[in-house]
Motif scaffolding. Structure first.
Motif, PDB file in Angstrom:
ATOM      1  N   ASP A 164      -0.938  -9.868 -28.935  1.00  0.00           N
ATOM      2  CA  ASP A 164      -0.127 -11.020 -29.326  1.00  0.00           C
ATOM      3  C   ASP A 164       0.392 -11.655 -28.037  1.00  0.00           C
ATOM      4  OD1 ASP A 164       1.947 -12.782 -30.102  1.00  0.00           O
ATOM      5  OD2 ASP A 164       2.390 -11.602 -31.897  1.00  0.00           O
ATOM      6  N   GLN A 165      -0.277 -12.703 -27.593  1.00  0.00           N
ATOM      7  CA  GLN A 165       0.044 -13.280 -26.293  1.00  0.00           C
ATOM      8  C   GLN A 165       1.465 -13.820 -26.241  1.00  0.00           C
ATOM      9  OE1 GLN A 165      -2.252 -16.741 -25.242  1.00  0.00           O
ATOM     10  NE2 GLN A 165      -1.981 -16.430 -23.041  1.00  0.00           N
ATOM     11  N   GLN A 166       1.892 -14.547 -27.273  1.00  0.00           N
ATOM     12  CA  GLN A 166       3.234 -15.124 -27.233  1.00  0.00           C
ATOM     13  C   GLN A 166       4.305 -14.044 -27.237  1.00  0.00           C
ATOM     14  OE1 GLN A 166       4.054 -18.549 -26.807  1.00  0.00           O
ATOM     15  NE2 GLN A 166       5.910 -17.431 -26.263  1.00  0.00           N
ATOM     16  N   ALA A 167       4.095 -12.988 -28.012  1.00  0.00           N
ATOM     17  CA  ALA A 167       5.070 -11.899 -28.025  1.00  0.00           C
ATOM     18  C   ALA A 167       5.159 -11.241 -26.648  1.00  0.00           C
ATOM     19  CB  ALA A 167       4.694 -10.871 -29.089  1.00  0.00           C
ATOM     20  N   ALA A 168       4.009 -11.098 -25.963  1.00  0.00           N
ATOM     21  CA  ALA A 168       4.019 -10.525 -24.616  1.00  0.00           C
ATOM     22  C   ALA A 168       4.754 -11.442 -23.647  1.00  0.00           C
ATOM     23  CB  ALA A 168       2.593 -10.283 -24.140  1.00  0.00           C
ATOM     24  N   LEU A 169       4.505 -12.734 -23.735  1.00  0.00           N
ATOM     25  CA  LEU A 169       5.223 -13.676 -22.872  1.00  0.00           C
ATOM     26  C   LEU A 169       6.730 -13.566 -23.078  1.00  0.00           C
ATOM     27  CD1 LEU A 169       2.881 -16.767 -23.307  1.00  0.00           C
ATOM     28  CD2 LEU A 169       3.351 -15.615 -21.144  1.00  0.00           C
ATOM     29  N   GLY A 213       6.477 -18.448 -18.467  1.00  0.00           N
ATOM     30  CA  GLY A 213       5.065 -18.744 -18.685  1.00  0.00           C
ATOM     31  C   GLY A 213       4.834 -19.231 -20.091  1.00  0.00           C
ATOM     32  N   GLU A 214       3.737 -19.939 -20.278  1.00  0.00           N
ATOM     33  CA  GLU A 214       3.386 -20.427 -21.605  1.00  0.00           C
ATOM     34  C   GLU A 214       1.875 -20.386 -21.768  1.00  0.00           C
ATOM     35  OE1 GLU A 214       3.353 -25.220 -20.680  1.00  0.00           O
ATOM     36  OE2 GLU A 214       5.187 -24.314 -21.472  1.00  0.00           O
ATOM     37  N   ILE A 215       1.434 -20.385 -23.013  1.00  0.00           N
ATOM     38  CA  ILE A 215       0.008 -20.326 -23.298  1.00  0.00           C
ATOM     39  C   ILE A 215      -0.686 -21.517 -22.658  1.00  0.00           C
ATOM     40  CG2 ILE A 215      -1.715 -20.372 -25.142  1.00  0.00           C
ATOM     41  CD1 ILE A 215       0.348 -18.871 -26.885  1.00  0.00           C
ATOM     42  N   GLY A 216      -1.779 -21.254 -21.960  1.00  0.00           N
ATOM     43  CA  GLY A 216      -2.453 -22.275 -21.168  1.00  0.00           C
ATOM     44  C   GLY A 216      -3.495 -23.063 -21.940  1.00  0.00           C
ATOM     45  N   PRO A 217      -4.253 -23.892 -21.226  1.00  0.00           N
ATOM     46  CA  PRO A 217      -5.243 -24.759 -21.860  1.00  0.00           C
ATOM     47  C   PRO A 217      -6.360 -23.964 -22.538  1.00  0.00           C
ATOM     48  CG  PRO A 217      -4.798 -25.449 -19.591  1.00  0.00           C
ATOM     49  CD  PRO A 217      -4.162 -24.118 -19.768  1.00  0.00           C
ATOM     50  N   ALA A 218      -6.893 -24.547 -23.604  1.00  0.00           N
ATOM     51  CA  ALA A 218      -7.946 -23.873 -24.373  1.00  0.00           C
ATOM     52  C   ALA A 218      -9.189 -23.634 -23.533  1.00  0.00           C
ATOM     53  CB  ALA A 218      -8.284 -24.696 -25.612  1.00  0.00           C
ATOM     54  N   GLU A 219      -9.499 -24.541 -22.598  1.00  0.00           N
ATOM     55  CA  GLU A 219     -10.714 -24.376 -21.796  1.00  0.00           C
ATOM     56  C   GLU A 219     -10.659 -23.144 -20.890  1.00  0.00           C
ATOM     57  OE1 GLU A 219      -8.581 -27.978 -19.787  1.00  0.00           O
ATOM     58  OE2 GLU A 219      -8.745 -27.086 -21.790  1.00  0.00           O
ATOM     59  N   PHE A 220      -9.460 -22.602 -20.670  1.00  0.00           N
ATOM     60  CA  PHE A 220      -9.313 -21.366 -19.912  1.00  0.00           C
ATOM     61  C   PHE A 220      -8.870 -20.223 -20.821  1.00  0.00           C
ATOM     62  CE2 PHE A 220      -8.786 -24.591 -16.546  1.00  0.00           C
ATOM     63  CZ  PHE A 220      -9.810 -24.188 -15.714  1.00  0.00           C
ATOM     64  N   GLY A 221      -9.184 -20.342 -22.103  1.00  0.00           N
ATOM     65  CA  GLY A 221      -8.880 -19.282 -23.052  1.00  0.00           C
ATOM     66  C   GLY A 221      -7.404 -19.081 -23.315  1.00  0.00           C
ATOM     67  N   GLY A 222      -6.595 -20.103 -23.002  1.00  0.00           N
ATOM     68  CA  GLY A 222      -5.158 -19.976 -23.203  1.00  0.00           C
ATOM     69  C   GLY A 222      -4.454 -19.123 -22.168  1.00  0.00           C
ATOM     70  N   TYR A 223      -5.149 -18.783 -21.084  1.00  0.00           N
ATOM     71  CA  TYR A 223      -4.594 -17.900 -20.048  1.00  0.00           C
ATOM     72  C   TYR A 223      -3.261 -18.440 -19.542  1.00  0.00           C
ATOM     73  CZ  TYR A 223      -4.833 -14.693 -16.013  1.00  0.00           C
ATOM     74  OH  TYR A 223      -4.598 -13.704 -15.085  1.00  0.00           O
ATOM     75  N   ALA A 252       2.014 -12.964 -12.254  1.00  0.00           N
ATOM     76  CA  ALA A 252       1.097 -12.183 -13.082  1.00  0.00           C
ATOM     77  C   ALA A 252       0.516 -13.097 -14.150  1.00  0.00           C
ATOM     78  CB  ALA A 252       1.810 -10.995 -13.725  1.00  0.00           C
ATOM     79  N   GLY A 253      -0.554 -12.640 -14.785  1.00  0.00           N
ATOM     80  CA  GLY A 253      -1.167 -13.395 -15.875  1.00  0.00           C
ATOM     81  C   GLY A 253      -1.066 -12.638 -17.186  1.00  0.00           C
ATOM     82  N   ILE A 254      -1.046 -13.383 -18.290  1.00  0.00           N
ATOM     83  CA  ILE A 254      -1.061 -12.793 -19.629  1.00  0.00           C
ATOM     84  C   ILE A 254      -2.054 -13.575 -20.474  1.00  0.00           C
ATOM     85  CG2 ILE A 254       0.254 -12.337 -21.738  1.00  0.00           C
ATOM     86  CD1 ILE A 254       2.734 -11.924 -20.022  1.00  0.00           C
ATOM     87  N   MET A 255      -2.969 -12.863 -21.130  1.00  0.00           N
ATOM     88  CA  MET A 255      -3.970 -13.520 -21.977  1.00  0.00           C
ATOM     89  C   MET A 255      -4.102 -12.771 -23.293  1.00  0.00           C
ATOM     90  SD  MET A 255      -7.433 -12.390 -19.960  1.00  0.00           S
ATOM     91  CE  MET A 255      -7.365 -10.909 -18.942  1.00  0.00           C
ATOM     92  N   ALA A 256      -4.684 -13.443 -24.266  1.00  0.00           N
ATOM     93  CA  ALA A 256      -4.931 -12.839 -25.567  1.00  0.00           C
ATOM     94  C   ALA A 256      -6.249 -12.078 -25.546  1.00  0.00           C
ATOM     95  CB  ALA A 256      -4.962 -13.911 -26.654  1.00  0.00           C
ATOM     96  N   GLN A 257      -6.315 -10.994 -26.303  1.00  0.00           N
ATOM     97  CA  GLN A 257      -7.566 -10.259 -26.439  1.00  0.00           C
ATOM     98  C   GLN A 257      -8.656 -11.178 -26.982  1.00  0.00           C
ATOM     99  OE1 GLN A 257      -5.874  -7.173 -29.007  1.00  0.00           O
ATOM    100  NE2 GLN A 257      -6.994  -5.678 -27.786  1.00  0.00           N
ATOM    101  N   SER A 258      -9.834 -11.065 -26.402  1.00  0.00           N
ATOM    102  CA  SER A 258     -10.986 -11.806 -26.911  1.00  0.00           C
ATOM    103  C   SER A 258     -12.246 -11.082 -26.476  1.00  0.00           C
ATOM    104  CB  SER A 258     -10.989 -13.247 -26.388  1.00  0.00           C
ATOM    105  OG  SER A 258     -11.145 -13.264 -24.980  1.00  0.00           O
TER     106      SER A 258
END
Length: 266
Positions: free
Chosen positions: A22-27, A38-48, A59-65
């Motif tokens: 859960d990316q938002q919960a981790a943020l 930090g906030e969820i990033g652009p879709a073209e970068f997978g929301g990184y 640091a970076g946070i991303m959703a599992q994919s």
């Protein structure tokens, strides 16, 4: 503030990121624990999401994919080692018995990367900077301060990392069984056998350590936010540390330790 503005030397841990269910919960969790923004990033970068501390990337946070039909990668932190040439690093990793899990890929104009596992199974990333060097702040509360390889075979790991990525292991006086990992004459990380306080069957892995002002109060805050304690705060040669897991199960360490240092100047 220990700001990093020059490129990291090859082999040096230069970035960490989190794969979260859960990316938002981790943020939200790491914002409250470490003060990251930090906030969820652009879709073209997978929301990184690139998290910032005092306006510097930390640091970076991303959703599992995963590609269609493939299992999701596990929740957890990944350590990235700097490289001047990701393609050359990929070849060297394979030649030394490592496994390429995700081959070299372009990340827009910011860099080139790959994900691999060493011969003992520890997963790590390789980062070749273009516009982005990696962590812009280290060695202060809320920032990365140490990267440690916990491995099922220190001899095999040591034989791999030096020729593959330039990380040379060395013994440390007074710390039997613990090794420094060095780039040139600079210590940039550590290595040890998988510690007994981790669950039986824990695979080889790289662990990220984050600096804190007070290890005990940080652990208390983590527990109140739904995290778990794996090894309660204890005193060691480098300071006071604890090993913990966030509410989604990602394991990391916190350390109240001015002596434990990630390079603040590459």
């Amino acid at each position: 503030m220990p700001v990093v503005s020059a490129p990291y030397k090859p082999g040096t841990p230069c970035w960490v990121d989190l794969m979260a269910s859960d990316q938002q919960a981790a943020l939200d969790f790491y914002r409250d624990l470490f003060g990251w923004q930090g906030e969820i990033g652009p879709a073209e970068f997978g929301g990184y999401a690139v998290c910032m501390l005092n306006d510097k990337p930390v640091a970076g946070i991303m959703a599992q994919s995963a590609p269609d039909g493939q299992p999701l990668p596990p929740v957890g932190w990944t350590t990235y080692l700097a490289s001047d040439d990701a393609d050359a690093s990929s070849r060297a990793i394979a030649e030394q018995g490592g496994t390429i899990l995700y081959p070299v890929m372009e990340v827009g104009t910011v860099g080139r990367m790959l994900i691999a596992a060493d011969p003992t199974g520890a997963v790590f990333g390789v980062w070749q900077k273009l516009d982005f060097i990696g962590a812009g702040v280290v060695n202060e509360p809320g920032a990365l301060v140490w990267n440690e390889l916990n491995t099922a075979d220190t001899e095999a790991a040591g034989r791999f990392y030096h020729p593959a990525l330039g990380l040379r292991p060395a013994t440390i006086q007074g710390m039997e069984g613990y090794f420094s990992l060095n780039v040139g004459d600079r210590t940039v990380g550590g290595m040890q056998a998988i510690p007994g306080y981790l669950a039986p069957g824990t695979p080889s892995h790289w662990m990220a350590y984050f600096s804190v002002d007070d290890a005990d109060s940080t652990v208390d805050a983590l527990v109140k936010a739904g995290g778990a304690v794996i090894q309660p705060p204890f005193d060691m040669q480098s300071g006071r540390m604890a090993v913990v897991a966030d509410p989604q199960g990602a394991v990391f360490a916190v350390i109240e330790a001015p002596e434990a240092q990630m390079p603040d100047s590459p």
